[in-house]
Design an enzyme around this catalytic site. Sequence first.
Site, PDB file in Angstrom:
ATOM      1  N   LYS A  72       0.863  -1.184   0.000  1.00 32.75           N
ATOM      2  CA  LYS A  72       0.000   0.000   0.000  1.00 32.75           C
ATOM      3  C   LYS A  72       0.897   1.230   0.000  1.00 32.75           C
ATOM      4  O   LYS A  72       1.946   1.238   0.667  1.00 32.75           O
ATOM      5  CB  LYS A  72      -0.886  -0.047   1.256  1.00 32.75           C
ATOM      6  CG  LYS A  72      -1.953   1.018   1.347  1.00 32.75           C
ATOM      7  CD  LYS A  72      -2.783   0.801   2.613  1.00 32.75           C
ATOM      8  CE  LYS A  72      -3.935   1.772   2.741  1.00 32.75           C
ATOM      9  NZ  LYS A  72      -4.732   1.518   3.971  1.00 32.75           N
ATOM     10  N   THR A  96      -7.030   1.190  10.014  1.00 36.63           N
ATOM     11  CA  THR A  96      -7.314   1.998  11.194  1.00 36.63           C
ATOM     12  C   THR A  96      -8.704   1.630  11.703  1.00 36.63           C
ATOM     13  O   THR A  96      -8.917   1.478  12.898  1.00 36.63           O
ATOM     14  CB  THR A  96      -7.236   3.499  10.841  1.00 36.63           C
ATOM     15  OG1 THR A  96      -5.962   3.752  10.238  1.00 36.63           O
ATOM     16  CG2 THR A  96      -7.423   4.385  12.063  1.00 36.63           C
ATOM     17  N   SER A 132      -9.494   1.195   2.960  1.00 37.92           N
ATOM     18  CA  SER A 132      -8.679   2.013   2.079  1.00 37.92           C
ATOM     19  C   SER A 132      -7.571   1.242   1.363  1.00 37.92           C
ATOM     20  O   SER A 132      -6.960   1.774   0.448  1.00 37.92           O
ATOM     21  CB  SER A 132      -8.067   3.161   2.870  1.00 37.92           C
ATOM     22  OG  SER A 132      -7.184   2.648   3.870  1.00 37.92           O
ATOM     23  N   GLY A 170     -11.305  -0.862   9.455  1.00 39.90           N
ATOM     24  CA  GLY A 170     -11.915  -1.514   8.293  1.00 39.90           C
ATOM     25  C   GLY A 170     -11.071  -1.595   7.038  1.00 39.90           C
ATOM     26  O   GLY A 170     -11.473  -2.241   6.063  1.00 39.90           O
ATOM     27  N   SER A 171      -9.891  -0.987   7.014  1.00 35.87           N
ATOM     28  CA  SER A 171      -9.171  -0.812   5.745  1.00 35.87           C
ATOM     29  C   SER A 171      -8.421  -2.031   5.220  1.00 35.87           C
ATOM     30  O   SER A 171      -7.980  -2.031   4.068  1.00 35.87           O
ATOM     31  CB  SER A 171      -8.204   0.368   5.849  1.00 35.87           C
ATOM     32  OG  SER A 171      -8.913   1.569   5.746  1.00 35.87           O
TER      33      SER A 171
END
Length: 545
Positions: A105, A209, A188, A211-212
């Site tokens: 990422k 943080t 994300s 759900g990402s």
Amino acid sequence: MSLLLRIFVLSWFCFTALAAKTTLPDLYEASVTELQAGLEAGHFTSVDLVKAYFARIEEVNLKGPQLRAVLELNPSALAQAAALDKERKKSGKRSELHGIPVLLKDNIATVASEGMNTTAGSFSLLGSVVPDDSGVVKRLRKAGAIILGKANLSEFAHFRGNNLPSGWSGRGGQCTNAYFPHSDPCGSSSGSGVASSIGLTAVALGSETDGSITCPSSNNNLAGIKPTVGLVSRAGVVPISEHQDTVGPMTRSVSDAAVVLSIIAGPDPNDNFTLAQPSPVPDFTKALNKNALKGKRIGVPRRVFLNDTITGNDPFVNQEFEKALDTIRSLGATVIDPADLPSADEIAVSNNETIVLDVDFKIQLNAWYTSLKSNPSGVRSLADLIAFDDANPALEEPPRFEDQSILIEAEATTGMNSTYFQALAFDKDLGATRGIDAALKMFNLDALVLPAPGFTTVPAAIAGYPIVTVPLGFYPENVTIALAGPETVYPAPGVPFGLSFLGTAFSEFSLVGFAFAYEQKTQTRLARKAFAEAIPKTQLHDVMS
Ligand SMILES: *[C@@H]1O[C@H](CO)[C@@H](O)[C@H](O)[C@H]1NC(C)=O
Ligand SMILES: *[C@@H]1O[C@H](CO)[C@@H](O)[C@H](O)[C@H]1NC(C)=O
Ligand SMILES: *[C@@H]1O[C@H](CO)[C@@H](O)[C@H](O)[C@H]1NC(C)=O
Ligand SMILES: *[C@@H]1O[C@H](CO)[C@@H](O)[C@H](O)[C@H]1NC(C)=O
Ligand SMILES: *[C@@H]1O[C@H](CO)[C@@H](O)[C@H](O)[C@H]1NC(C)=O
Ligand SMILES: *[C@@H]1O[C@H](CO)[C@@H](O)[C@H](O)[C@H]1NC(C)=O
Ligand SMILES: CC(=O)N[C@H]1CO[C@H](CO)[C@@H](O)[C@@H]1O
């Protein structure tokens, strides 16, 4: 050479060439174990692997379905692969990730001298020089992994504007899901999810943080591990909040995720949260036991999703979830249903998380900008960033992607005061003490289980607790397609969703076992592939000389 010998030698060559070709793994699905076995047997090299993944990215990233999953390729990857191939021949593999490509990422730092940027998707960080590799990248390099490139993401890990869609960044544009044209990849860690889902990389790292990792693993038919805050270093990761940020694997199988987690977990002096973790770091591959659910007690904290307008109102997800509970029972576990978190209804209406994240983000993002050795954009603070975005609308605020409401809200905070410390204490109480830990204790449970879509990640997010997600199902052909963002739809036919196992701090070893047992029994990932145009055609034999 006698004729007979010639014929023998010739047929031997044909046989080995054929054998090699037939033993080459399909990169859409190939596991780390298969890739490592092929590398060890000399069926292909890491150079071949990097070439093949680069070609697969080229096919679908900006061309064809334009998935926009990958931001940058590592210009040093081929040289790194060649060196690691040579080393393997000379002295053997360093680890199970030796010579295996890993996609990061774009909020996970790599030294600029290698040729890539670390920007969290923002032009405000393009060309910036970070002081060092991130903690996880140091571990990956030591293990002999190859950094393949940087993945697109929701800009600043979706901490820019509430109305921005998942998977959009100024630098990368709108990343989309490979299971239905223009569908929501979630975020994300969107690009990490999409790239892993169709084999644009062997494995990927995301960060969470709230759900990402879980949500893009769910939407992209993957296994994902959101580790306990403090198990995996966040040093060198563009921050939201040290109280909730964590880095973890997003892979096609629980086994792959276990291999990656075993390498990236562990203490790092540059992230003091990791110094409090239990020692030694487990070998998570030892948790891969098909009977792991036998005799266990698994609870269903229904109130976490009953009132959730995303999952609670989705009869199809609920239907598949009920089937999953039957599967868990069939694997020898007792399902306690309901096993509610005493704090569930308070969590649903609490704003404490936002108070903490806004304050932390301003402090830590300011520290990120000041830590840079140089930054061509001139941005040195959150206030500068907001001004930069407004001054560069073509880059950062194109029509329908203008929102920076979260940045503005965070900039308005004035540091850690009593309101902040109270909110932090409430989060710990709601998420852990009167939340996950209370339910585990009250019902004498080994873990909790929830559908992965929606806001089911919040209790673990505010507690800093782990989640392991595996494929659960796919939306049916007749699902009503709805808009998710200006350029994306959700749900949509064939779009995957996942199942999450949750537990207390540092319970990853158990959760990996439960997720593995469920995955092996159901093999849900293999039931459906991406839409035809989104399946890259390049395979290893196409790039091998
Ligand atoms: C990223 O950074 C490197 C070196 O810092 C630079 O050479 C490269 O062109 C940049 N990549 C992009 C896509 O701008
Ligand atoms: C980490 O260090 C900071 C100061 O550098 C300190 O304020 C904080 O309490 C420490 N956190 C942990 C979890 O040790
Ligand atoms: C959530 O749902 C439960 C059960 O329907 C209900 O009793 C409770 O009041 C709801 N809580 C909120 C915050 O909506
Ligand atoms: C924080 O949580 C507590 C406990 O549920 C609650 O009383 C309080 O109203 C919450 N604060 C905010 C700002 O939501
Ligand atoms: C703490 O700071 C916030 C802004 O960041 C403010 O809204 C709040 O009122 C402050 N609390 C106290 C007790 O001063
Ligand atoms: C979709 O089809 C299933 C069975 O074929 C049916 O039960 C369901 O009601 C349909 N859903 C919609 C939204 O039409
Ligand atoms: C590797 C790759 O294809 N990167 C592209 C990501 O998207 C941006 C914006 O379209 C391009 O500039 C990159 O080349």
